[in-house]
Design a protein around this motif. Sequence first.
Motif, PDB file in Angstrom:
ATOM      1  N   ALA A 379       0.830  -1.212   0.000  1.00 55.94           N
ATOM      2  CA  ALA A 379       0.000   0.000   0.000  1.00 55.94           C
ATOM      3  C   ALA A 379       0.858   1.253   0.000  1.00 55.94           C
ATOM      4  O   ALA A 379       0.577   2.241  -0.694  1.00 55.94           O
ATOM      5  CB  ALA A 379      -0.920  -0.025   1.224  1.00 55.94           C
ATOM      6  N   ALA A 380       1.934   1.212   0.803  1.00 56.91           N
ATOM      7  CA  ALA A 380       2.830   2.367   0.833  1.00 56.91           C
ATOM      8  C   ALA A 380       3.483   2.577  -0.526  1.00 56.91           C
ATOM      9  O   ALA A 380       3.630   3.703  -1.014  1.00 56.91           O
ATOM     10  CB  ALA A 380       3.875   2.164   1.934  1.00 56.91           C
ATOM     11  N   ALA A 381       3.883   1.463  -1.121  1.00 58.15           N
ATOM     12  CA  ALA A 381       4.507   1.577  -2.442  1.00 58.15           C
ATOM     13  C   ALA A 381       3.515   2.091  -3.464  1.00 58.15           C
ATOM     14  O   ALA A 381       3.846   2.921  -4.318  1.00 58.15           O
ATOM     15  CB  ALA A 381       5.052   0.209  -2.858  1.00 58.15           C
ATOM     16  N   ALA A 382       2.289   1.659  -3.375  1.00 56.97           N
ATOM     17  CA  ALA A 382       1.275   2.133  -4.315  1.00 56.97           C
ATOM     18  C   ALA A 382       0.979   3.606  -4.101  1.00 56.97           C
ATOM     19  O   ALA A 382       0.824   4.375  -5.058  1.00 56.97           O
ATOM     20  CB  ALA A 382       0.005   1.301  -4.147  1.00 56.97           C
ATOM     21  N   GLN A 383       0.910   4.005  -2.836  1.00 51.03           N
ATOM     22  CA  GLN A 383       0.641   5.414  -2.527  1.00 51.03           C
ATOM     23  C   GLN A 383       1.790   6.292  -3.008  1.00 51.03           C
ATOM     24  O   GLN A 383       1.587   7.380  -3.561  1.00 51.03           O
ATOM     25  CB  GLN A 383       0.432   5.570  -1.016  1.00 51.03           C
ATOM     26  N   GLN A 384       2.978   5.772  -2.778  1.00 52.36           N
ATOM     27  CA  GLN A 384       4.142   6.539  -3.223  1.00 52.36           C
ATOM     28  C   GLN A 384       4.182   6.632  -4.742  1.00 52.36           C
ATOM     29  O   GLN A 384       4.503   7.676  -5.313  1.00 52.36           O
ATOM     30  CB  GLN A 384       5.419   5.875  -2.686  1.00 52.36           C
ATOM     31  N   ALA A 385       3.840   5.513  -5.361  1.00 49.94           N
ATOM     32  CA  ALA A 385       3.828   5.532  -6.828  1.00 49.94           C
ATOM     33  C   ALA A 385       2.750   6.475  -7.354  1.00 49.94           C
ATOM     34  O   ALA A 385       2.962   7.212  -8.321  1.00 49.94           O
ATOM     35  CB  ALA A 385       3.595   4.112  -7.340  1.00 49.94           C
ATOM     36  N   GLN A 386       1.615   6.520  -6.677  1.00 48.68           N
ATOM     37  CA  GLN A 386       0.533   7.420  -7.094  1.00 48.68           C
ATOM     38  C   GLN A 386       0.935   8.868  -6.888  1.00 48.68           C
ATOM     39  O   GLN A 386       0.655   9.737  -7.724  1.00 48.68           O
ATOM     40  CB  GLN A 386      -0.733   7.106  -6.297  1.00 48.68           C
ATOM     41  N   ALA A 387       1.608   9.128  -5.761  1.00 49.68           N
ATOM     42  CA  ALA A 387       2.052  10.499  -5.505  1.00 49.68           C
ATOM     43  C   ALA A 387       3.093  10.922  -6.518  1.00 49.68           C
ATOM     44  O   ALA A 387       3.077  12.054  -7.021  1.00 49.68           O
ATOM     45  CB  ALA A 387       2.610  10.586  -4.083  1.00 49.68           C
TER      46      ALA A 387
END
Length: 443
Positions: A379-387
Amino acid sequence: MTRIDRKTGEPILSPKLTVDQLYAMANEPGWRPWMRLIAEHPHAWPELAEWWHTAQEQGFDTAGAAPLPPASMRGRRRVAIPSAPLPPEDEPGQEPVSAPAEQSPPDDSAEKALKDADDDFAALERIADLESDTADIPPIPEAESSGSAVTYSADPDDLKVRRVFPVGKALVAIVMTASLIAVSWMGLQIKNRRAAAMRQEAHETAISACDSAEATRKTIQSDLDRTTAKASRLLKDTSRGQVADPKTLDALNRLLDAKTSTIKGSCAPDAVTSDVDRTTAALRRTTKELKNRLTDLKTAAKAVTDSKLDKTVDDANALYKQTDGKVADDKTRASLLDAIKKRDADAIAKAVKEVNESKMAKEKADAEAKAKAEQEAAAAAAQQAQASQSQSQGSSGFGSETVRRPSSGGSSSSTNTGGASPGWSVPAPSDEDFGLPGGDPGL
């Protein structure tokens, strides 16, 4: 001098004969036809009667010499024993004296009469001894057929004087002899009844011993049957992988295949005593065999149980070592170690279950934590990727916008490279605009 019963032709033995006289007469071959009278004499001892019965059954050569009388019965005056007499012929003209009828056991008055008769009989023996002194004197010739009477000299010194046997004393002697015969017969009957009672008692003792041996055998057989059933279940429920030493299972299996010998005979009361004794001996041998089998079977079953416990302890110890740091609650491992030290199979089984459950709980918690961490990381990686993507898109839109200033014709055009509709747009203020000379910052 030995008197002869003229009716039976048997010698009449004096009741005063000693044991030494009877012993000498028993060993004299001439007395063997009348050995019964010697064995039934009032002074005869039990061993002499048994020797006489043996001689009757097996012969005098097999029986051997007559047994010596007991020392307690000896010590009286010894007299010479005459040779065995032959039954004498009846004197001419004299009728045989009939034996009196059998009398009942004498009472006190009869015993006194017998004592008096015994004294008279002793007197007769003294008279008989005197007659032995004149045995060599030729007999007085009988009277001739003419019927003339024979006269005798009254001189006591005359050698031709013939002593006349007193008839009264003879009758007393006959009565006493008959009484002695009756007493001897009664004694023999009592002895026979006593022997029969002893045989019956021995038979009853043999039956009781046989019954006791049979009861003992049944008890041991019942214990063996129960132990055999338990051992069979143990052997059936135990695999070779459950024991530390599989040879214990083989030994138990061999004992279970053993057979018990069959007993022949019975303890029936109508059986012969010798057969009952043989049955008792067979029962005792079989009981001993059953006891040995029972002991061996218990030992073999215990060996299997101990080997099974050894295997359980080894497996539990391996589990204890393998679960170090791999359980949710380490107290379960401590309980398992305590059960291992005590070699308590039930406690070990309970502790092993708890350790396995604690291990599974730890593995499940670790798996859930790992999954959660992976989820959070994703989830953190996805959020970071989205940001990062959002930031990248923002930067691209601001840099593609182109501002056209109004042309000399008084109009201006704007082009949106982001795909927006063409039209007018007011450029955003910038530092450069603010820095223009003569510009109004408020506009």
